[in-house]
Design an enzyme around this catalytic site. Structure first.
Site, PDB file in Angstrom:
ATOM      1  CE  LYS A   1      -3.678   2.475   2.367  1.00  0.00           C
ATOM      2  NZ  LYS A   1      -4.720   2.570   3.139  1.00  0.00           N
TER       3      LYS A   1
ATOM      4  CE  LYS B   1      -5.747   2.313  -0.670  1.00  0.00           C
ATOM      5  NZ  LYS B   1      -6.470   1.499   0.167  1.00  0.00           N
TER       6      LYS B   1
END
Ligand code: PBG
Length: 326
Positions: free
Chosen positions: A196, A249
């Site tokens: 992330k 992400k």
């Protein structure tokens, strides 16, 4: 012209193009993220046209519609009133909080719906950080992990199927796995937000939840957008700690990271087409500058081609309907 190789032959008609197709899109690869709040009306999210902070009733309607569209999984994000936020994000493990109450209501009605829950403190934190902030501004790792375990347990007790820690604290996957197992939740999965990034593409999401950091940024815990080897390191740790699935992400700007994890991990790889990606596609389409259906399906296909098995996307329902039509 005599040419021994003519790649165009494999593109010459619909039937042959289908033979050569390497990646496919289908609704059973999608997870639909949904925003919920305690109010009785759905509230439009300005920077995400078509998305709402849903009322309890609005959520039920949305999930019913999503099921009809062929979507089997949702992930929930709560907008929490400022009066309920504190520096330790203690609302995150309140068994009467909005998330556990919503999970119970949904499981009553749709026992087969797969419910994914986000583990991180930011929606509940008066500082707007995923972890506990020390006086000097550092984000405390191990103290935060203890709270995250309580949050994960609270979600599992309410009936969550998949726990998705998005906080990026070190060691949280292993700690959550241990906490779940100790309480009899060995059947509950962990989808780790493995790679992330500290991305500006989360802007609209933070508007939706009013969860932007009050000071500083998230660069001491979320990853540097310049790095891909580091994503592999995170993947190896999450695997060793017991993650069932890994996530990258954002998605579009990180297709190489999806590919890298696909090639180094045997686990299913998820990718999150985040709020900023949605906002870009929406905004250009609303102006008539792009053909929404075509660019959305092309973007999602690219994420699949890069190696994602599962895609979290605000376009899940719409894309599912487009796929059924075509
Ligand atoms: C919070 C969280 C964020 C997103 C998912 N979980 C925001 C953040 O890390 O600041 C972003 C999702 C999106 O932009 O669609 N831990």
């Amino acid at each position: 012209m005599r040419l021994p190789q003519r790649p165009r032959r494999n593109r010459s008609n619909t039937v042959v193009r289908a033979f050569s197709r390497e990646a496919e899109l289908a609704p059973d690869r999608f997870i639909l993220p949904l925003f919920i709040h305690e109010k009785n009306e759905n509230e439009p999210i300005e920077s995400m046209p078509g998305c709402f902070r849903l009322s309890p009733k609005g959520l039920m309607q949305e999930v019913e519609g999503a099921a009809k569209d062929g979507i089997g999984a949702i992930v929930l994000f709560p907008a929490i009133d400022d009066s309920l936020k504190d520096s330790h994000g203690s609302g995150s493990y309140d068994s009467e909080g909005i998330i556990p109450r919503t999970i119970r209501a949904m499981k009553d009605r749709w026992p087969d719906l797969v419910i994914v829950t986000d583990v991180a403190l930011d929606p509940y934190s008066s500082d707007g950080h995923d972890g506990i902030v020390a006086e000097d501004g550092t984000i405390l790792n191990d103290e935060t992990v203890e709270v995250l375990c309580r949050q994960a347990l609270c979600q599992a007790q309410a009936g969550a199927d998949i726990i998705a820690p998005s906080d990026m604290m070190d060691g949280r996957v292993g700690a959550i796995r241990t906490a779940l197992d100790a309480d009899g939740f060995e059947h509950v999965s962990i989808l780790a937000y493995t790679a992330k990034y500290a991305s500006a593409f989360y802007g609209p999401f933070r508007d939706a939840l009013d969860s932007a950091p009050k000071s500083g940024d998230k660069k001491t815990y979320q990853m540097d957008p310049a790095n891909v080897r580091e994503a592999i390191r995170e993947a190896q740790l999450d695997e060793a700690e017991g993650a069932d699935m890994l996530m990258v992400k954002p998605a579009a700007a990180y297709l190489d990271v999806i590919r890298a994890l696909r090639e180094t991990s045997p686990l299913p790889i998820a990718a999150y087409q985040v709020s900023g990606e949605y906002a870009m596609l929406k905004a250009a389409s609303e102006r008539g500058w792009l053909d929404e259906q075509k660019v959305v399906l092309e973007s999602l296909l690219a994420i699949r081609r890069a190696g994602a098995d599962v895609i979290l996307t605000y376009y899940a329902r719409q894309a599912a309907r487009w796929l059924q039509e075509s």
